[in-house]
Design a protein around this motif. Structure first.
Motif, PDB file in Angstrom:
ATOM      1  N   GLU A  63       0.833  -1.204   0.000  1.00 21.43           N
ATOM      2  CA  GLU A  63       0.000   0.000   0.000  1.00 21.43           C
ATOM      3  C   GLU A  63       0.868   1.254   0.000  1.00 21.43           C
ATOM      4  O   GLU A  63       0.647   2.194  -0.776  1.00 21.43           O
ATOM      5  CB  GLU A  63      -0.906  -0.034   1.228  1.00 21.43           C
ATOM      6  N   ALA A  64       1.887   1.258   0.853  1.00 19.86           N
ATOM      7  CA  ALA A  64       2.788   2.410   0.939  1.00 19.86           C
ATOM      8  C   ALA A  64       3.570   2.596  -0.355  1.00 19.86           C
ATOM      9  O   ALA A  64       3.799   3.739  -0.796  1.00 19.86           O
ATOM     10  CB  ALA A  64       3.749   2.239   2.112  1.00 19.86           C
ATOM     11  N   GLY A  65       3.973   1.501  -0.980  1.00 14.09           N
ATOM     12  CA  GLY A  65       4.717   1.598  -2.226  1.00 14.09           C
ATOM     13  C   GLY A  65       3.891   2.206  -3.347  1.00 14.09           C
ATOM     14  O   GLY A  65       4.384   3.039  -4.120  1.00 14.09           O
ATOM     15  N   LEU A  66       2.636   1.799  -3.448  1.00 12.75           N
ATOM     16  CA  LEU A  66       1.754   2.364  -4.463  1.00 12.75           C
ATOM     17  C   LEU A  66       1.483   3.839  -4.196  1.00 12.75           C
ATOM     18  O   LEU A  66       1.516   4.676  -5.110  1.00 12.75           O
ATOM     19  CB  LEU A  66       0.435   1.580  -4.504  1.00 12.75           C
ATOM     20  N   ASN A  67       1.243   4.169  -2.934  1.00 12.00           N
ATOM     21  CA  ASN A  67       0.992   5.569  -2.589  1.00 12.00           C
ATOM     22  C   ASN A  67       2.212   6.444  -2.865  1.00 12.00           C
ATOM     23  O   ASN A  67       2.081   7.597  -3.292  1.00 12.00           O
ATOM     24  CB  ASN A  67       0.583   5.683  -1.120  1.00 12.00           C
ATOM     25  N   ALA A  68       3.394   5.898  -2.651  1.00 13.53           N
ATOM     26  CA  ALA A  68       4.616   6.676  -2.858  1.00 13.53           C
ATOM     27  C   ALA A  68       4.834   7.002  -4.329  1.00 13.53           C
ATOM     28  O   ALA A  68       5.369   8.068  -4.674  1.00 13.53           O
ATOM     29  CB  ALA A  68       5.825   5.918  -2.301  1.00 13.53           C
ATOM     30  N   LEU A  69       4.428   6.103  -5.221  1.00 11.87           N
ATOM     31  CA  LEU A  69       4.591   6.359  -6.654  1.00 11.87           C
ATOM     32  C   LEU A  69       3.678   7.483  -7.129  1.00 11.87           C
ATOM     33  O   LEU A  69       4.055   8.292  -7.970  1.00 11.87           O
ATOM     34  CB  LEU A  69       4.319   5.086  -7.454  1.00 11.87           C
ATOM     35  N   GLY A  70       2.464   7.512  -6.607  1.00  8.92           N
ATOM     36  CA  GLY A  70       1.503   8.530  -7.021  1.00  8.92           C
ATOM     37  C   GLY A  70       0.350   7.899  -7.777  1.00  8.92           C
ATOM     38  O   GLY A  70       0.511   7.428  -8.908  1.00  8.92           O
ATOM     39  N   GLN A  71      -0.829   7.852  -7.155  1.00  6.46           N
ATOM     40  CA  GLN A  71      -2.014   7.244  -7.742  1.00  6.46           C
ATOM     41  C   GLN A  71      -3.081   8.311  -7.967  1.00  6.46           C
ATOM     42  O   GLN A  71      -3.225   9.247  -7.186  1.00  6.46           O
ATOM     43  CB  GLN A  71      -2.585   6.169  -6.811  1.00  6.46           C
ATOM     44  N   TRP A  72      -3.852   8.087  -9.027  1.00  7.25           N
ATOM     45  CA  TRP A  72      -4.850   9.075  -9.423  1.00  7.25           C
ATOM     46  C   TRP A  72      -6.083   8.372  -9.957  1.00  7.25           C
ATOM     47  O   TRP A  72      -6.033   7.208 -10.365  1.00  7.25           O
ATOM     48  CB  TRP A  72      -4.274  10.015 -10.497  1.00  7.25           C
ATOM     49  N   ILE A  73      -7.186   9.110  -9.972  1.00  5.93           N
ATOM     50  CA  ILE A  73      -8.442   8.638 -10.557  1.00  5.93           C
ATOM     51  C   ILE A  73      -8.978   9.745 -11.461  1.00  5.93           C
ATOM     52  O   ILE A  73      -8.941  10.925 -11.093  1.00  5.93           O
ATOM     53  CB  ILE A  73      -9.496   8.330  -9.469  1.00  5.93           C
ATOM     54  N   THR A  74      -9.474   9.359 -12.630  1.00  7.65           N
ATOM     55  CA  THR A  74     -10.188  10.315 -13.471  1.00  7.65           C
ATOM     56  C   THR A  74     -11.322   9.586 -14.172  1.00  7.65           C
ATOM     57  O   THR A  74     -11.209   8.392 -14.464  1.00  7.65           O
ATOM     58  CB  THR A  74      -9.251  10.987 -14.491  1.00  7.65           C
ATOM     59  N   GLU A  75     -12.395  10.279 -14.418  1.00  5.43           N
ATOM     60  CA  GLU A  75     -13.547   9.659 -15.077  1.00  5.43           C
ATOM     61  C   GLU A  75     -13.444   9.848 -16.577  1.00  5.43           C
ATOM     62  O   GLU A  75     -13.302  10.977 -17.068  1.00  5.43           O
ATOM     63  CB  GLU A  75     -14.849  10.283 -14.562  1.00  5.43           C
ATOM     64  N   ILE A  76     -13.520   8.746 -17.306  1.00 15.18           N
ATOM     65  CA  ILE A  76     -13.481   8.777 -18.767  1.00 15.18           C
ATOM     66  C   ILE A  76     -14.661   7.979 -19.292  1.00 15.18           C
ATOM     67  O   ILE A  76     -14.839   6.810 -18.927  1.00 15.18           O
ATOM     68  CB  ILE A  76     -12.160   8.192 -19.301  1.00 15.18           C
ATOM     69  N   ASP A  77     -15.462   8.609 -20.113  1.00 13.72           N
ATOM     70  CA  ASP A  77     -16.605   7.925 -20.721  1.00 13.72           C
ATOM     71  C   ASP A  77     -17.505   7.297 -19.660  1.00 13.72           C
ATOM     72  O   ASP A  77     -18.007   6.187 -19.826  1.00 13.72           O
ATOM     73  CB  ASP A  77     -16.104   6.871 -21.711  1.00 13.72           C
ATOM     74  N   GLY A  78     -17.662   8.016 -18.538  1.00 15.23           N
ATOM     75  CA  GLY A  78     -18.566   7.574 -17.489  1.00 15.23           C
ATOM     76  C   GLY A  78     -17.996   6.570 -16.516  1.00 15.23           C
ATOM     77  O   GLY A  78     -18.720   6.088 -15.639  1.00 15.23           O
ATOM     78  N   LEU A  79     -16.700   6.242 -16.634  1.00  9.41           N
ATOM     79  CA  LEU A  79     -16.097   5.228 -15.769  1.00  9.41           C
ATOM     80  C   LEU A  79     -14.844   5.780 -15.109  1.00  9.41           C
ATOM     81  O   LEU A  79     -14.006   6.416 -15.766  1.00  9.41           O
ATOM     82  CB  LEU A  79     -15.734   3.989 -16.594  1.00  9.41           C
ATOM     83  N   ASP A  80     -14.688   5.538 -13.819  1.00 12.05           N
ATOM     84  CA  ASP A  80     -13.467   5.934 -13.118  1.00 12.05           C
ATOM     85  C   ASP A  80     -12.302   5.064 -13.566  1.00 12.05           C
ATOM     86  O   ASP A  80     -12.395   3.827 -13.561  1.00 12.05           O
ATOM     87  CB  ASP A  80     -13.638   5.801 -11.602  1.00 12.05           C
ATOM     88  N   ILE A  81     -11.210   5.711 -13.927  1.00 15.84           N
ATOM     89  CA  ILE A  81      -9.988   5.012 -14.317  1.00 15.84           C
ATOM     90  C   ILE A  81      -8.905   5.345 -13.296  1.00 15.84           C
ATOM     91  O   ILE A  81      -8.574   6.510 -13.071  1.00 15.84           O
ATOM     92  CB  ILE A  81      -9.520   5.413 -15.727  1.00 15.84           C
ATOM     93  N   HIS A  82      -8.365   4.307 -12.681  1.00 16.75           N
ATOM     94  CA  HIS A  82      -7.266   4.443 -11.727  1.00 16.75           C
ATOM     95  C   HIS A  82      -5.949   4.332 -12.492  1.00 16.75           C
ATOM     96  O   HIS A  82      -5.814   3.518 -13.412  1.00 16.75           O
ATOM     97  CB  HIS A  82      -7.355   3.328 -10.680  1.00 16.75           C
ATOM     98  N   PHE A  83      -4.974   5.144 -12.132  1.00 13.93           N
ATOM     99  CA  PHE A  83      -3.685   5.038 -12.803  1.00 13.93           C
ATOM    100  C   PHE A  83      -2.560   5.545 -11.918  1.00 13.93           C
ATOM    101  O   PHE A  83      -2.745   6.401 -11.051  1.00 13.93           O
ATOM    102  CB  PHE A  83      -3.689   5.802 -14.138  1.00 13.93           C
ATOM    103  N   LEU A  84      -1.394   4.967 -12.143  1.00 17.65           N
ATOM    104  CA  LEU A  84      -0.154   5.493 -11.577  1.00 17.65           C
ATOM    105  C   LEU A  84       0.397   6.513 -12.562  1.00 17.65           C
ATOM    106  O   LEU A  84       0.287   6.333 -13.784  1.00 17.65           O
ATOM    107  CB  LEU A  84       0.871   4.378 -11.377  1.00 17.65           C
ATOM    108  N   HIS A  85       0.980   7.580 -12.044  1.00 16.21           N
ATOM    109  CA  HIS A  85       1.549   8.600 -12.920  1.00 16.21           C
ATOM    110  C   HIS A  85       2.815   9.138 -12.274  1.00 16.21           C
ATOM    111  O   HIS A  85       2.762   9.741 -11.206  1.00 16.21           O
ATOM    112  CB  HIS A  85       0.552   9.744 -13.148  1.00 16.21           C
TER     113      HIS A  85
END
Length: 378
Positions: A63-85
């Protein structure tokens, strides 16, 4: 909605306690009647993994490793998309979208993202840097679960184009294996605006009549692998392709059932000497399984097979294409098969080690392949 929202993982402890309770209360079957993996995940191997999962595994580390990289959510075409950036510190970095498959997740890329984003930190060159975007496929990980049919690979490919535009990237490249290969191929086929080239570690090709009439050694290997897959390794695929909802009940309800379903592919699809742990650690395997267990994606991830299995077919691509062929790929494609459809095949390399999960199994080799391949497209 076009906003990009920070996403922080903080799984409530009762969910982890429930997982441990379910593992402890597993109703186990009898052992297989063979001394190998030919009937599926062996009882002793799964009991060992489940025992480690319950007593020693540390989700908070992942959990800490994923949070450290940087996680985001954005809605595309009505669906939430999770991504690392992960933005590179080097201003001339090339934007890259990298896509996982099944039964994988963004966990596959944990060992390569920082090397891709900041090569100088790891002894490389600034001109090889990437801004890395690693989305979770719809219905996988912490992306939304489609409530209606239609989220096939072509739609996902267009969504990735919207994601890259939304992040401010007007010129970018794409990479993928497994379902990520299908999505990345669809990006190339549809010539999604902004994409200037793709890299695949599971290209799809088919033999022509002349290849079947007089196959060369690499073609004989590919044909044998295809027959093995069809005869002995594709039952999971047929089930998920035809009845994803049915199999989903057990995958969402039973952590050990889910682990057995996925763990077997860690054995079958990695480059190993008999044990999945020759290629991946227990923690790596369980980190990935947790991205199916915690959000309950056993049915929604399987549904991609129902939506798009026919998309695993050769398609002509005009964009530059690069390929890294790993020796233990489950469906190897000889170069001559691929060349029929990849009109601008700018890079092809056959590697000495590695299987289906290229970035996960061989991170250093994978990073070097992307640097070499995309240097031809910058």
């Amino acid at each position: 909605m076009t906003d990009i929202r920070p996403f922080t993982l903080d799984i409530a402890q009762p969910h982890l306690d429930d997982l441990n309770r379910r593992i402890a209360q597993t109703r186990w079957p009898e052992a297989e009647t063979v001394d190998d993996w030919s009937q599926g995940t062996p009882l002793a191997a799964l009991k060992d993994l489940a025992g480690y999962w319950r007593k020693d595994y540390d989700w908070r580390r992942c959990e800490a490793g994923l949070n450290a990289l940087g996680q985001w959510i954005t809605e595309i075409d009505g669906l939430d998309i999770h991504f690392l950036h992960v933005r590179s510190p080097h201003p001339a970095a090339m934007p890259l979208v990298i896509t996982h498959g099944w039964p994988g997740s963004v966990i596959e890329f944990m060992g390569v993202i920082e090397q891709l984003a900041d090569p100088v930190k790891f002894g490389g060159r600034a001109e090889d840097a990437f801004h890395v975007v690693a989305p979770s496929l719809p219905g996988f990980g912490f992306s939304g679960k489609p409530a209606h049919k239609g989220w096939g690979v072509e739609r996902i490919a267009r969504a990735w184009g919207q994601l890259m535009t939304r992040l401010g990237y007007s010129r970018w490249v794409a990479q993928g294996g497994d379902w990520g290969s299908a999505v990345t191929t669809a990006i190339g086929v549809q010539h999604v605006p902004g994409c200037v080239g793709i890299h695949l570690n599971m290209p799809i090709g088919r033999p022509g009549p002349e290849n079947l009439a007089n196959p060369e050694p690499d073609e004989l290997k590919a044909l044998a692998a295809l027959k093995h897959y069809q005869d002995w390794d594709s039952g999971y695929s047929k089930q998920q392709q035809t009845r994803p909802q049915t199999v989903g009940y057990g995958l969402v309800d039973s952590p050990v059932g889910l682990a057995g379903w996925i763990f077997e592919k860690m054995w079958a699809w990695t480059d190993n000497a008999g044990s999945p742990y020759d290629a991946l650690s227990r923690d790596q395997i369980l980190d990935n399984i947790m991205l199916y267990w915690l959000p309950g994606t056993g049915a929604s991830s399987a549904r991609l097979y129902w939506e798009s299995f026919a998309s695993f077919a050769p398609h002509e691509i005009a964009l530059p294409v690069a390929v890294s062929a790993f020796p233990k790929e489950i469906l190897p494609t000889p170069r001559k098969w691929a060349e029929r459809n990849f009109k601008r095949l700018v890079h092809w390399r056959t590697l000495e080690k590695g299987g289906h999960f290229a970035a996960w199994e061989q991170p250093e080799v994978f990073v070097n392949e992307l640097r070499t391949a995309f240097a031809l497209m910058r």
